[in-house]
Scaffold this motif. Structure first.
Motif, PDB file in Angstrom:
ATOM      1  N   ILE A 180     -26.671  32.748 -38.440  1.00 42.74           N
ATOM      2  CA  ILE A 180     -25.403  33.185 -39.032  1.00 42.74           C
ATOM      3  C   ILE A 180     -25.330  34.711 -39.061  1.00 42.74           C
ATOM      4  O   ILE A 180     -24.281  35.299 -38.775  1.00 42.74           O
ATOM      5  CB  ILE A 180     -25.226  32.598 -40.446  1.00 42.74           C
ATOM      6  N   ILE A 181     -26.443  35.348 -39.392  1.00 44.85           N
ATOM      7  CA  ILE A 181     -26.485  36.819 -39.386  1.00 44.85           C
ATOM      8  C   ILE A 181     -26.134  37.328 -37.986  1.00 44.85           C
ATOM      9  O   ILE A 181     -25.342  38.268 -37.825  1.00 44.85           O
ATOM     10  CB  ILE A 181     -27.866  37.329 -39.850  1.00 44.85           C
ATOM     11  N   THR A 182     -26.694  36.681 -36.954  1.00 43.53           N
ATOM     12  CA  THR A 182     -26.395  37.051 -35.568  1.00 43.53           C
ATOM     13  C   THR A 182     -24.910  36.843 -35.276  1.00 43.53           C
ATOM     14  O   THR A 182     -24.276  37.679 -34.607  1.00 43.53           O
ATOM     15  CB  THR A 182     -27.257  36.224 -34.595  1.00 43.53           C
ATOM     16  N   MET A 183     -24.353  35.736 -35.770  1.00 43.32           N
ATOM     17  CA  MET A 183     -22.918  35.480 -35.578  1.00 43.32           C
ATOM     18  C   MET A 183     -22.084  36.638 -36.137  1.00 43.32           C
ATOM     19  O   MET A 183     -21.134  37.099 -35.501  1.00 43.32           O
ATOM     20  CB  MET A 183     -22.505  34.185 -36.287  1.00 43.32           C
ATOM     21  N   ILE A 184     -22.445  37.094 -37.331  1.00 44.54           N
ATOM     22  CA  ILE A 184     -21.698  38.194 -37.966  1.00 44.54           C
ATOM     23  C   ILE A 184     -21.851  39.469 -37.154  1.00 44.54           C
ATOM     24  O   ILE A 184     -20.875  40.174 -36.895  1.00 44.54           O
ATOM     25  CB  ILE A 184     -22.159  38.402 -39.428  1.00 44.54           C
ATOM     26  N   GLU A 185     -23.081  39.737 -36.733  1.00 43.12           N
ATOM     27  CA  GLU A 185     -23.340  40.940 -35.928  1.00 43.12           C
ATOM     28  C   GLU A 185     -22.570  40.915 -34.609  1.00 43.12           C
ATOM     29  O   GLU A 185     -22.168  41.959 -34.103  1.00 43.12           O
ATOM     30  CB  GLU A 185     -24.848  41.074 -35.653  1.00 43.12           C
ATOM     31  N   GLU A 186     -22.351  39.730 -34.068  1.00 42.33           N
ATOM     32  CA  GLU A 186     -21.637  39.591 -32.792  1.00 42.33           C
ATOM     33  C   GLU A 186     -20.126  39.515 -32.973  1.00 42.33           C
ATOM     34  O   GLU A 186     -19.379  39.369 -31.995  1.00 42.33           O
ATOM     35  CB  GLU A 186     -22.141  38.347 -32.052  1.00 42.33           C
ATOM     36  N   GLY A 187     -19.670  39.577 -34.233  1.00 43.58           N
ATOM     37  CA  GLY A 187     -18.237  39.603 -34.505  1.00 43.58           C
ATOM     38  C   GLY A 187     -17.543  38.258 -34.386  1.00 43.58           C
ATOM     39  O   GLY A 187     -16.356  38.197 -34.065  1.00 43.58           O
ATOM     40  N   ARG A 188     -18.264  37.187 -34.649  1.00 43.96           N
ATOM     41  CA  ARG A 188     -17.653  35.856 -34.575  1.00 43.96           C
ATOM     42  C   ARG A 188     -16.596  35.692 -35.661  1.00 43.96           C
ATOM     43  O   ARG A 188     -16.573  36.416 -36.655  1.00 43.96           O
ATOM     44  CB  ARG A 188     -18.742  34.780 -34.737  1.00 43.96           C
TER      45      ARG A 188
ATOM     46  N   GLN B  43     -17.983  28.545 -42.477  1.00 40.18           N
ATOM     47  CA  GLN B  43     -18.350  27.132 -42.322  1.00 40.18           C
ATOM     48  C   GLN B  43     -19.866  26.987 -42.224  1.00 40.18           C
ATOM     49  O   GLN B  43     -20.456  26.107 -42.863  1.00 40.18           O
ATOM     50  CB  GLN B  43     -17.675  26.571 -41.067  1.00 40.18           C
ATOM     51  N   GLN B  44     -20.496  27.860 -41.458  1.00 40.44           N
ATOM     52  CA  GLN B  44     -21.950  27.798 -41.304  1.00 40.44           C
ATOM     53  C   GLN B  44     -22.663  28.195 -42.598  1.00 40.44           C
ATOM     54  O   GLN B  44     -23.678  27.600 -42.962  1.00 40.44           O
ATOM     55  CB  GLN B  44     -22.399  28.696 -40.140  1.00 40.44           C
ATOM     56  N   LEU B  45     -22.135  29.187 -43.298  1.00 41.25           N
ATOM     57  CA  LEU B  45     -22.708  29.584 -44.593  1.00 41.25           C
ATOM     58  C   LEU B  45     -22.626  28.436 -45.592  1.00 41.25           C
ATOM     59  O   LEU B  45     -23.560  28.213 -46.371  1.00 41.25           O
ATOM     60  CB  LEU B  45     -21.992  30.822 -45.153  1.00 41.25           C
TER      61      LEU B  45
END
Length: 97
Positions: free
Chosen positions: A32-40, A47-49
């Motif tokens: 999820i941290i990677t998702m945020i860093e990638e601007g998802r 939803q994932q959190l």
């Protein structure tokens, strides 16, 4: 000696399953941290959190229920003998329900 001392190991049968569940949640959280860093999309991240939050909450509930199931009898018998520490431990953990 408190329950936090390393000499005192406090293990129940469910701990192995709880550890596996928390390791999965840990990996999920990292993704999820990677998702945020990638601007998802925020909705996808939320939803994932939510899924990780539910997994951690279930792990906590399992831990506390297991503690209550396995430790209450010991706590009561020790309290009858005049020692209050196990009862205090029991009362403390119920705050996290």
């Amino acid at each position: 000696m408190s329950a936090h001392d390393h000499e005192h190991t406090h293990t129940h049968q469910s701990h192995e399953a709880i550890i596996k569940r928390l390791k999965r949640a840990d990996g999920h959280l990292r993704s999820i941290i990677t998702m945020i860093e990638e601007g998802r999309e925020c909705v996808d991240v939320a939803q994932q959190l939510h899924a990780v939050e539910k997994a951690v909450c279930q792990a906590k509930r399992t831990l506390i229920q297991d503690h209550i199931d396995h430790c209450l009898e010991d706590a009561v018998s020790v309290v009858i003998g005049g020692e209050r520490a196990p009862l205090e431990s029991f009362k403390q953990i119920t705050k996290y329900l």
